[in-house]
Structures are given as structure tokens and as C-alpha cells.
Design a protein around this motif. Structure first.
Motif: not given
Ligand SMILES: Nc1ncnc2c1ncn2[C@@H]1O[C@H](COP(=O)(O)OP(=O)(O)OP(=O)(O)O)[C@@H](O)[C@H]1O
Ligand SMILES: [Mg+2]
Lengths: 250, 247
Positions: A207-216, A244-247, A198-200
Motif C-alpha cells: 500500500g505504500i505509494p512509489p514516491e513514499v517508497a523511494r523516500k524510505l 529535503k532536496v529529494l522531496g 523488487t523492494a519497491r
């Protein structure tokens, strides 16, 4: 000199360890304890980032004197089996603060094993561990708390949360309490969950892309482990090391 | 600006939208009213692209683009804003951080330069002021611990900062006290009442429409628009009820 006894799968503290990886280590590695002693009233902080490429075993013995304060913060993001094991003895009024993050994918097991002995009255300990994994990876927190018979007014807390980013990854939490005093506060909690979809979507709708959302979201999740780290610069550095490892991976 | 044609959508295998058609031109505000469970929020989510809301037939065009072909974040960057009936809490992520990421992600997608921290804060302060939301609240985690009304006002601050071309507002008035309702109503007008913008206002009550005067009012029931009219239709619904007006 003590003879080195090698762990076996039957030892509680080694139950989730990767023995195939351990076999590649020299037997001496198991006897290598780093001993650290804090004098009465002393405060010491250590921030560790474990991100090696091979199996690693880090064993620390902390003796915390009267009224002293030991703080340990660690990111465990090794590419292979990586274990940080900490044995702590707390004297009267001493404090042990631990904030740990295991994070990563692949097939590696990454773990924290702590054994905190409240040997004297009025000592406190506070441990927060966050595990974020994907792939086939595993993250563990085995935390044992021992409260001696006359260690009244002990206050010990352990808090574990796991975040599984992909099916196939796992986390284990194993709190163990051995309490011989009666006027004692011991709190422990463990929870495992997945990314909040839901948060994603809420973030995507802004407007936040999924990979940025996941990182946040992952950053917010692991940040709990470093809230007790007073130095904001250090806090950022630890968070960046964890993220870093996530990115790189996802 | 927004053309919805014969839209059918299912949620969890159940068909909720059953041939919904609606056209909103630039400069217009359309209100959608309708009984509980009619499919109003479903329409909002389908427009926003929420996973699990499956379009089985029909089309939606937004400024000439096929809206349904875009990912949710692309719809946002294209200028669509979705005001949530139940705004989502995001522990550990501050409003400021969240909105700066959102605005700059949208700007990047549109090929614009990102806003600096200073420029962003100035904008955030201005929009929080417009909605009378304390800037201190903007530093707190997104919607965490916000009251129902504060969440709705925070949504409108978000809208002010993101400055969308089109807003779908799902019961933005619910949970607001009388003063907040006026502030939010005036906020919507200030942000969205422009010749090149459009609004779809989902509501149960006339009171928000006293501030944000709709050009058209539609009744959504059983997954489709069953009646349309001017602003007077909302009054009629309020006094007579859905059963009588749109049976
Ligand atoms: N995940 C789901 N699975 C099955 N049915 C669902 C699901 N989500 C919503 N529905 C159903 O879809 C219908 C429409 O729901 P929706 O939320 O769109 O109504 P609404 O018009 O917004 O109502 P309200 O005025 O109460 O907000 C309802 O009957 C609801 O129960
Ligand atoms: Mg609804």
C-alpha cells in the motif's frame, strides 16, 4: 604568505571538478583554508549542510592531536558545483570520522575530497560516503589515505556507495592509498547501483505509494553515512536535510 | 468477490497464464496446487500488479472493481494482500516503520484517519503475539537476516496488521517447521476466516490445508485451471500426484 596556485584539470584531486563553475569564483577563494586544531585528547564534532545556490568551495585543514577525535558529518546538496575538501593530519592514536552525503539533481557536480595523513602510529580513520543523484547530476568522493613510514597499526576505512535514480546521473569514487608502513589495515569499498525494484514492488503491494517508497529507501541508503553520529537528534536533522532536496525535486 | 476471467499474461515475452478463470466468493478459501513452473506465482504477481507481468487478455474484477486498472498500492488499499513466496528484504527500514507507513497510506487512500504511533504499536504487538513472533523482530529491518520460516511468519503479522479483505498467499507454508505451520495456519484462520473475506491459498502440500480447510481446491497446470474439486482433491493429489490426477 603562500602564493595561491589555481587547480587545473590535470590535478588528480580536481579531475571531476566543474571548472566552468570554478572560473566564476575569485582566485582568493582557492586560498581560503579553514584551519582547525584539536588538542591532545580532545573530541570535536561538526555537522555541515551545504545547500547554497551558487558554486561553493569549502576547504578545511584539520590537525588532530594525540588521542583526539575529530568527527565531521556533511550533507552536500548545493544547487551548483559544491566541493568540500578536508585535509587531515592524525597524531598517535587519533581518530577521524567522516560521514558524507551528496544528493541532488540538475546538472551540478557535488563532491567530497579528503586527504587523511596517518602521520603517527595507531591512528584510525573511518569514512562513509553515500551519493544519490538524478537528472544530469554527478556526485564524487575522492579519498586519499597516506600512511607514514612509522605509522604502524594504522586502521583506515573508506566506504562509498552511489545510488542513481535516473539514467543520466552519475557518481565517481576514487580511493587512493599511499602506504609506507607495513603493519596497516586499510579497507575500501565502492559500489554503484539503482533503486531496488523488487523492494519497491513489495512496498507498493503493502500500500505504500512509489514516491513514499523511494523516500524510505533513499533515507535508509543515506543513513549509513550518519550511523556514527551518536546524537540522534543531529542524525535526524542531517537525514531530513538530505531528504529535503529529494522531496522538492521528484 | 474475486472474478478472474480468461486471464492471459506474459512474462519477458513468454505467455505463462493461458486462459485462467476462477471465482472466489466472500467467506471462501480456495487452494491452488500445481507443479513447479505452472504459473502459480505468476498469477499472484499479476493480481498484485507487479511490473513486467503483462496481461494480454482477460479480466479480473475485485468487489465489482476492475482490479487490473489499479496501481499496486491502490489494489492494497482496496483490500488485496499478497503473501510472497520469497519475502523481500529491505535493509535500513524497520518492520514497524514499514508497516506503519503501509497501514497509514492505505487508510489515507480510503479516507480514514492515520493511526498514532501508540495505537500502531499496540496493534503490532497484538498481531505479533498472534503469530508468536518476538516484538524485537518487528524492530529489525524488514526480513533482513530473518530465517525462511521467520519471514513467512512476519508476512502473516503484516497481514494481521493490514487486515485485508482478500489474501493471495503464495506458498506461505514453505519453510515452516511443524509448530510454526500450526501457528501460521491458526493465524490465517483468525485473520481471514470471516464471512466477508476471501483467500487464495497457493500450496504444494496438504499439511497447511489440515489447518486452513479449503472450500475448493484447484489444480493449475500450464497456465490454466485444469481441475477443480473439494478438499478431498488435495488428498487425492498428495497420494497420486499431478500427472495422474490432472493429466
Ligand atoms: N522473468 C521471466 N522471464 C521468463 N520466464 C519467466 C520469468 N519469470 C518466470 N518465468 C517462467 O514462468 C513460469 C511460471 O513461473 P511461476 O513462478 O509462476 O511458477 P510456480 O507455479 O509459482 O512454480 P513453483 O511451484 O516452483 O513456485 C516458469 O516456467 C518460469 O520459468
Ligand atoms: Mg511459485
Amino acid at each position: 604568505m603562500n602564493a595561491i596556485t589555481l587547480p587545473t584539470k590535470r590535478d588528480e584531486e580536481w579531475r571531476y571538478a566543474d571548472f566552468a563553475a570554478l572560473e566564476t569564483l575569485a582566485p582568493e577563494a582557492f586560498g581560503e583554508w579553514k584551519a582547525i586544531e584539536l588538542a591532545a585528547g580532545e573530541t570535536r564534532r561538526k555537522c555541515l549542510v551545504l545547500d547554497g545556490s551558487g558554486p561553493e568551495l569549502h576547504r578545511v585543514r584539520l590537525t588532530v592531536g594525540e588521542g583526539a577525535r575529530a568527527e565531521l558529518f556533511a550533507v552536500n546538496a548545493g544547487a551548483d558545483y559544491t566541493r568540500l575538501e578536508v585535509v587531515v593530519r592524525l597524531a598517535e592514536n587519533a581518530h577521524f570520522e567522516f560521514g558524507g552525503v551528496t544528493i541532488g539533481g540538475g546538472e551540478a557536480t557535488r563532491e567530497f575530497v579528503t586527504r587523511v595523513e596517518h602521520a603517527e602510529p595507531e591512528a584510525t580513520s573511518h569514512q562513509v560516503v553515500r551519493s544519490v543523484h538524478w537528472g544530469q547530476a554527478t556526485g564524487n568522493f575522492l579519498g586519499r589515505i597516506e600512511v607514514a613510514r612509522d605509522a604502524q597499526k594504522t586502521d583506515a576505512a573508506q566506504d562509498f556507495k552511489g545510488l542513481i535514480l535516473e539514467r543520466g546521473a552519475s557518481t565517481n569514487a576514487k580511493p587512493e592509498l599511499e602506504i609506507y608502513a607495513d603493519d596497516v589495515k586499510c579497507a575500501h569499498g565502492a559500489a554503484i547501483g539503482q533503486m531496488d525494484e523488487t523492494a519497491r514492488f513489495y512496498m507498493a503491494a503493502r500500500g505504500i505509494p512509489p514516491e513514499v517508497a523511494r523516500k524510505l529507501l533513499v533515507r535508509a541508503f543515506v543513513a549509513d553515512a550518519f550511523t556514527a553520529l551518536a546524537d540522534e537528534g543531529e542524525q535526524e536533522r542531517m537525514l531530513d536535510a538530505a531528504l529535503k532536496v529529494l522531496g522538492e525535486a521528484l | 468477490m474475486l472474478e478472474i476471467d480468461n486471464l492471459h499474461a506474459t512474462v519477458g515475452g513468454t505467455e505463462i497464464l493461458r486462459g485462467l478463470s476462477l471465482e472466489v466468493n466472500a467467506g471462501e478459501v480456495h487452494a491452488i496446487m500445481g507443479p513447479n513452473g505452472a504459473g502459480k506465482s505468476t498469477l499472484a504477481y499479476v493480481l498484485g500488479g507487479r511490473p513486467g507481468y503483462e496481461v494480454t487478455a482477460g479480466s479480473v474484477s475485485f468487489n465489482g472493481q476492475d482490479l487490473l486498472a489499479l496501481a499496486p498500492q491502490e489494489r492494497a488499499a482496496a483490500g488485496l494482500f499478497l503473501g510472497f513466496q520469497y519475502p523481500v528484504e529491505i535493509p535500513g527500514v524497520s518492520n514497524v516503520q514499514f508497516l506503519r507507513e503501509a497501514l497509514n497510506a492505505q487508510r489515507k487512500a480510503r479516507g480514514e484517519e492515520p493511526l498514532s504511533g501508540g495505537e500502531f504499536l499496540k496493534l503490532a504487538r497484538e498481531k505479533a503475539g498472534l503469530l508468536k513472533l518476538d516484538m524485537e523482530m518487528m524492530k529489525r529491518a524488514v526480513n533482513v537476516g530473518f530465517s525462511g520460516g521467520e519471514k513467512k511468519r512476519a508476512e502473516m503479522v503484516q497481514m494481521g496488521i493490514l487486515d485485508p479483505a482478500f489474501a493471495v498467499l503464495d506458498e506461505t507454508d514453505s519453510g515452516l517447521d511443524i509448530d510454526a505451520l500450526r501457528v501460521v495456519g491458526e493465524g490465517i484462520n483468525a485473520i481471514m476466516r470471516k464471512p466477508d473475506k476471501g483467500v487464495l491459498l497457493i500450496t504444494h502440500y496438504q499439511r497447511l490445508l489440515d489447518y486452513v480447510r479449503p472450500d475448493f481446491v484447484h489444480v493449475l497446470a500450464r497456465g490454466r485451471i485444469v481441475k477443480s474439486g473439494g478438499a478431498e482433491l488435495a488428498h487425492q493429489l498428495e497420494s497420486e500426484g499431478y500427472e495422474a490426477v490432472a493429466a
